[in-house]
Enzyme design. Structure first.
Site, short mmCIF file in Angstrom:
data_model
loop_
_atom_site.label_atom_id
_atom_site.label_comp_id
_atom_site.label_asym_id
_atom_site.label_seq_id
_atom_site.Cartn_x
_atom_site.Cartn_y
_atom_site.Cartn_z
N LEU A 112 50.62 25.57 41.68
CA LEU A 112 49.82 24.98 40.61
C LEU A 112 50.67 24.63 39.40
O LEU A 112 51.53 25.40 38.97
CB LEU A 112 48.70 25.93 40.19
N CYS A 113 50.39 23.47 38.83
CA CYS A 113 51.12 22.99 37.66
C CYS A 113 51.07 23.97 36.50
O CYS A 113 52.05 24.13 35.77
CB CYS A 113 50.52 21.64 37.24
#
Length: 236
Positions: free
Chosen positions: A120-121
């Site tokens: 996830l960013c």
């Protein structure tokens, strides 16, 4: 995602800048353009979530309680010559507007990289990220096409039950009550005015043109709704 790519094509062909804000009606994962879909770090609680692949890079984003923006700039605009400056040009007005709403947000200021990048960013860190009380609440990513650039960004407002490790900007009890349509509409209007001033362009609300709508519909059908696009990177 199809609309955002259609607007990028308008930036290429017609030298048009576009700023678009949108929200999500259900939790959704968007994969970065270069990202694998079979990452071992994915969690079982995401298995049934819809997902789409973005045109921009970076890590996956679990879109839920947030504001998402896309900004397209043509090759002729000075900011297209320096992608790092484009991040700052968009993020600084957001800082200023949030400060006016008593939400003191700052640039992270330093980048960090892990041996294995989180899926996830919001688990990753870039110096141009925006942070609130030390936690990332906005990150952005770009894609260039024939000199024009599309930049995506997500402003995390509340924590999602699908990613409880990431606190939202309005998580605190005193702020949660502000998560209303009226407040978010005011926020996006203020953001839009501030960004238009920062990039030195007049602000003019508009609907998609007939050509942009047609192009987006074709992209949705032939690209973004296809498992082949979501499952692996293909040339765009």
């Amino acid at each position: 995602m199809a609309v955002d790519e259609s607007l990028l094509e308008s930036a290429v062909a017609d030298q048009v800048c576009s700023l678009r804000w949108y929200r999500w009606d259900q939790a959704t994962i968007s994969l970065g353009y270069f990202q694998k879909n079979n990452n071992e770090a994915q969690q079982s609680l995401w298995e049934d979530l819809p997902r789409v692949r973005r045109l921009s890079g970076g890590g996956a984003i679990l879109h839920h309680h947030e504001l998402t923006y896309s900004f397209t700039v043509p090759a002729s605009h000075p900011l297209a010559k320096s992608p790092p400056d484009l991040y700052v040009a968009i993020h600084q007005p957001l800082i200023d507007i949030l400060a006016a709403h008593d939400l003191p947000v700052t640039f992270r200021g330093v980048s960090f990289r892990a041996d294995s990048e989180p899926f996830l960013c919001f688990g990753r860190g870039d110096e141009r990220d925006l942070v609130y009380q030390g936690k990332k609440i906005l990150g952005s990513a770009q894609r260039r096409r024939r000199g024009a650039i599309v930049q995506h960004g997500s402003l995390l407002l509340l924590t999602s039950e699908y990613a409880p490790e990431f606190p939202g900007l309005l998580n605190q009890l005193a702020q949660t009550s502000r998560y209303t349509d009226d407040f978010l509409n005011t926020l996006t209007a203020d953001f839009s005015n501030a960004i238009a001033e920062a990039v030195q362009l007049p602000l003019k609300s508009r609907n998609l043109t007939d050509e942009e709508t047609r192009r987006a519909e074709v992209l949705e059908k032939e690209k973004y709704s296809q498992d082949a696009w979501t499952s692996r990177k293909k040339q765009a």
